[in-house]
Design a protein around this motif. Structure first.
Motif, PDB file in Angstrom:
ATOM      1  N   LEU A  31       0.831  -1.323  -0.094  1.00 41.66           N
ATOM      2  CA  LEU A  31       0.005   0.067  -0.069  1.00 41.66           C
ATOM      3  C   LEU A  31       0.811   1.259   0.111  1.00 41.66           C
ATOM      4  O   LEU A  31       1.817   1.332   0.809  1.00 41.66           O
ATOM      5  CB  LEU A  31      -0.831   0.134   1.411  1.00 41.66           C
ATOM      6  N   PHE A  32       0.840   2.402  -0.801  1.00 40.87           N
ATOM      7  CA  PHE A  32       1.429   3.397  -1.032  1.00 40.87           C
ATOM      8  C   PHE A  32       0.627   4.640  -0.574  1.00 40.87           C
ATOM      9  O   PHE A  32      -0.696   4.673  -0.887  1.00 40.87           O
ATOM     10  CB  PHE A  32       1.950   3.474  -2.416  1.00 40.87           C
ATOM     11  N   VAL A  33       1.168   5.422   0.523  1.00 43.84           N
ATOM     12  CA  VAL A  33       0.309   6.561   0.941  1.00 43.84           C
ATOM     13  C   VAL A  33       1.206   7.946   0.673  1.00 43.84           C
ATOM     14  O   VAL A  33       2.327   8.012   1.079  1.00 43.84           O
ATOM     15  CB  VAL A  33       0.190   6.419   2.404  1.00 43.84           C
ATOM     16  N   HIS A  34       0.758   8.798  -0.008  1.00 45.51           N
ATOM     17  CA  HIS A  34       1.146   9.873  -0.631  1.00 45.51           C
ATOM     18  C   HIS A  34       1.154  10.859   0.654  1.00 45.51           C
ATOM     19  O   HIS A  34       0.550  10.731   1.565  1.00 45.51           O
ATOM     20  CB  HIS A  34       0.688  10.574  -1.973  1.00 45.51           C
ATOM     21  N   GLY A  35       1.926  11.973   0.331  1.00 44.47           N
ATOM     22  CA  GLY A  35       2.244  13.052   1.451  1.00 44.47           C
ATOM     23  C   GLY A  35       1.096  14.111   1.435  1.00 44.47           C
ATOM     24  O   GLY A  35       0.176  14.172   0.304  1.00 44.47           O
ATOM     25  N   TRP A  36       1.164  15.147   2.448  1.00 38.11           N
ATOM     26  CA  TRP A  36      -0.052  16.304   2.266  1.00 38.11           C
ATOM     27  C   TRP A  36       0.171  17.057   0.921  1.00 38.11           C
ATOM     28  O   TRP A  36       1.445  17.272   0.432  1.00 38.11           O
ATOM     29  CB  TRP A  36       0.350  17.028   3.331  1.00 38.11           C
ATOM     30  N   ALA A  37      -0.924  17.385   0.239  1.00 38.05           N
ATOM     31  CA  ALA A  37      -1.059  18.216  -1.060  1.00 38.05           C
ATOM     32  C   ALA A  37      -0.551  17.219  -2.124  1.00 38.05           C
ATOM     33  O   ALA A  37      -0.192  17.881  -3.404  1.00 38.05           O
ATOM     34  CB  ALA A  37      -0.300  19.486  -0.822  1.00 38.05           C
ATOM     35  N   GLY A  38      -0.404  16.113  -2.065  1.00 34.63           N
ATOM     36  CA  GLY A  38       0.311  15.293  -3.092  1.00 34.63           C
ATOM     37  C   GLY A  38      -0.937  14.483  -3.700  1.00 34.63           C
ATOM     38  O   GLY A  38      -2.153  14.864  -3.605  1.00 34.63           O
ATOM     39  N   ASN A  39      -0.875  13.340  -4.404  1.00 34.26           N
ATOM     40  CA  ASN A  39      -1.724  12.402  -4.729  1.00 34.26           C
ATOM     41  C   ASN A  39      -1.320  11.146  -5.291  1.00 34.26           C
ATOM     42  O   ASN A  39      -0.066  10.993  -5.235  1.00 34.26           O
ATOM     43  CB  ASN A  39      -2.536  13.135  -6.228  1.00 34.26           C
ATOM     44  N   GLN A  40      -1.909  10.230  -5.717  1.00 35.20           N
ATOM     45  CA  GLN A  40      -1.798   8.680  -5.882  1.00 35.20           C
ATOM     46  C   GLN A  40      -0.596   8.807  -6.882  1.00 35.20           C
ATOM     47  O   GLN A  40      -0.005   7.787  -7.357  1.00 35.20           O
ATOM     48  CB  GLN A  40      -2.739   7.801  -6.351  1.00 35.20           C
ATOM     49  N   ASP A  41      -0.672   9.807  -8.034  1.00 36.27           N
ATOM     50  CA  ASP A  41       0.107   9.721  -9.208  1.00 36.27           C
ATOM     51  C   ASP A  41       1.706   9.726  -9.135  1.00 36.27           C
ATOM     52  O   ASP A  41       2.525   9.239  -9.689  1.00 36.27           O
ATOM     53  CB  ASP A  41      -0.447  10.889 -10.429  1.00 36.27           C
ATOM     54  N   GLN A  42       1.642  10.351  -7.744  1.00 36.44           N
ATOM     55  CA  GLN A  42       3.426  10.375  -7.450  1.00 36.44           C
ATOM     56  C   GLN A  42       3.988   8.973  -7.135  1.00 36.44           C
ATOM     57  O   GLN A  42       5.101   8.780  -7.243  1.00 36.44           O
ATOM     58  CB  GLN A  42       3.502  11.160  -5.989  1.00 36.44           C
ATOM     59  N   TYR A  43       3.149   8.051  -6.716  1.00 30.66           N
ATOM     60  CA  TYR A  43       3.505   6.574  -6.581  1.00 30.66           C
ATOM     61  C   TYR A  43       3.556   5.711  -7.531  1.00 30.66           C
ATOM     62  O   TYR A  43       3.718   4.549  -7.438  1.00 30.66           O
ATOM     63  CB  TYR A  43       3.372   6.151  -5.157  1.00 30.66           C
ATOM     64  N   LEU A  44       2.374   6.023  -8.810  1.00 25.74           N
ATOM     65  CA  LEU A  44       1.912   4.780  -9.507  1.00 25.74           C
ATOM     66  C   LEU A  44       3.151   4.288 -10.488  1.00 25.74           C
ATOM     67  O   LEU A  44       3.227   3.159 -10.367  1.00 25.74           O
ATOM     68  CB  LEU A  44       1.085   5.496 -10.685  1.00 25.74           C
ATOM     69  N   HIS A  65      -7.601  15.685  -1.277  1.00 30.81           N
ATOM     70  CA  HIS A  65      -6.638  15.730  -2.417  1.00 30.81           C
ATOM     71  C   HIS A  65      -7.246  15.251  -3.623  1.00 30.81           C
ATOM     72  O   HIS A  65      -8.456  14.597  -3.792  1.00 30.81           O
ATOM     73  CB  HIS A  65      -5.312  14.881  -2.016  1.00 30.81           C
ATOM     74  N   ALA A  66      -6.523  15.452  -4.734  1.00 31.29           N
ATOM     75  CA  ALA A  66      -7.139  15.220  -6.138  1.00 31.29           C
ATOM     76  C   ALA A  66      -8.534  15.633  -6.358  1.00 31.29           C
ATOM     77  O   ALA A  66      -8.928  16.878  -6.267  1.00 31.29           O
ATOM     78  CB  ALA A  66      -6.769  13.772  -6.437  1.00 31.29           C
ATOM     79  N   GLU A  67      -9.545  14.800  -6.541  1.00 31.40           N
ATOM     80  CA  GLU A  67     -10.622  15.135  -6.827  1.00 31.40           C
ATOM     81  C   GLU A  67     -11.480  15.782  -5.904  1.00 31.40           C
ATOM     82  O   GLU A  67     -12.527  16.170  -5.857  1.00 31.40           O
ATOM     83  CB  GLU A  67     -11.425  13.980  -7.612  1.00 31.40           C
ATOM     84  N   THR A  68     -11.004  15.384  -4.522  1.00 29.50           N
ATOM     85  CA  THR A  68     -11.957  16.059  -3.285  1.00 29.50           C
ATOM     86  C   THR A  68     -11.019  17.154  -2.568  1.00 29.50           C
ATOM     87  O   THR A  68     -10.936  17.529  -1.422  1.00 29.50           O
ATOM     88  CB  THR A  68     -12.121  15.041  -2.444  1.00 29.50           C
ATOM     89  N   GLU A  69     -10.194  18.001  -3.338  1.00 27.81           N
ATOM     90  CA  GLU A  69      -9.133  19.072  -2.776  1.00 27.81           C
ATOM     91  C   GLU A  69     -10.031  19.916  -2.193  1.00 27.81           C
ATOM     92  O   GLU A  69      -9.388  20.802  -1.418  1.00 27.81           O
ATOM     93  CB  GLU A  69      -8.326  19.343  -4.211  1.00 27.81           C
TER      94      GLU A  69
END
Length: 244
Positions: A31-44, A65-69
């Protein structure tokens, strides 16, 4: 063969978006967890690299974040911890995932919450890049409303495991750990890393690495590449090695 699957993860009355990256055989789950103000794309891309080693990987967008920013101003750590627990349960519940072989990898804010997750769910491998640290007393205060000056001071001094929820979880963690520090990090300074390292006194193994010259966000491509290399090598040695 690796394939991506777009999924939705239910959390209370809402849903968060995720991407399941999986091989075609049963495997450990990561499981990958991005940081604050990030999104899942950073770990894809990293998820795909580790999935190629034989793991089922899940990236997702924390609420706010992302769609719920638009909700970011009111999101609390409790909200995002629920997101992570729901994402973990989604991953562990997959038919092709070994529920006894789950790893979690988080950056900064995501690393802090990933550490806490280990006190709520079984985690075998824990990767923390520049894990942040927050006081316990303001847990229900929206993240955006935390006192930044007070937080910066808190991160400059020693904090014991019995004084902090995340560090307390680390003190009880018995799996394998990777801690990655940025040499010139002005958000998560060296004393925070020391606090985390000192807390893992029961871990099976602790691997500590510093990315030379790097800032908190890994804003230069060579720093991003260095982190990816560290992560994949660690995963190959410990996670994949455990299957052999």
């Amino acid at each position: 063969m690796i394939r991506d699957e777009q999924i939705e993860i239910p959390v209370d009355h809402r849903r968060i978006a995720g991407t399941m990256v999986r091989p075609t055989i049963a495997a450990p789950g990561i499981l990958f967890v991005h940081g604050w103000a990030g999104n899942q794309d950073q770990y894809l891309s990293r998820a795909r690299g580790i999935a190629a080693l034989g793991c089922v990987c899940l990236t997702f967008d924390l609420h706010g974040h992302a769609e719920t920013e638009s909700d970011q101003d009111k999101v609390t750590r409790e909200d995002n911890l629920r997101d992570i627990v729901a994402a973990y349960d989604k991953l562990a519940g997959q038919a092709d995932v070994d529920a006894g072989a789950i790893g979690v990898i988080g950056s900064s804010y995501g690393g802090y919450l990933a550490a806490i997750l280990t006190s709520l769910r079984p985690v075998r491998w824990l990767g923390l890049r520049v894990p942040a640290l927050y006081k316990d007393h303001d847990w229900t205060v929206p993240k955006q409303q935390l006192n930044k000056r007070e937080l910066a001071i808190y991160r400059r001094g020693p904090v014991c495991a019995d004084e902090n929820r995340a560090l307390g979880a680390c003190a009880n963690f018995r799996g394998d750990v990777l801690i990655v520090e940025s040499e010139f990090d002005d958000v998560v300074p060296h004393p925070v890393i020391v606090n985390y390292r000192d807390a893992f006194d029961r871990a099976r193994s602790v691997t500590y690495r510093v990315i030379a010259g790097a800032d908190h966000a890994l804003s230069e491509p060579p720093w991003q590449e260095a982190y990816t290399s560290l992560l994949v090598n660690w995963a190959e040695e410990l996670i994949i090695g455990a299957r052999e």
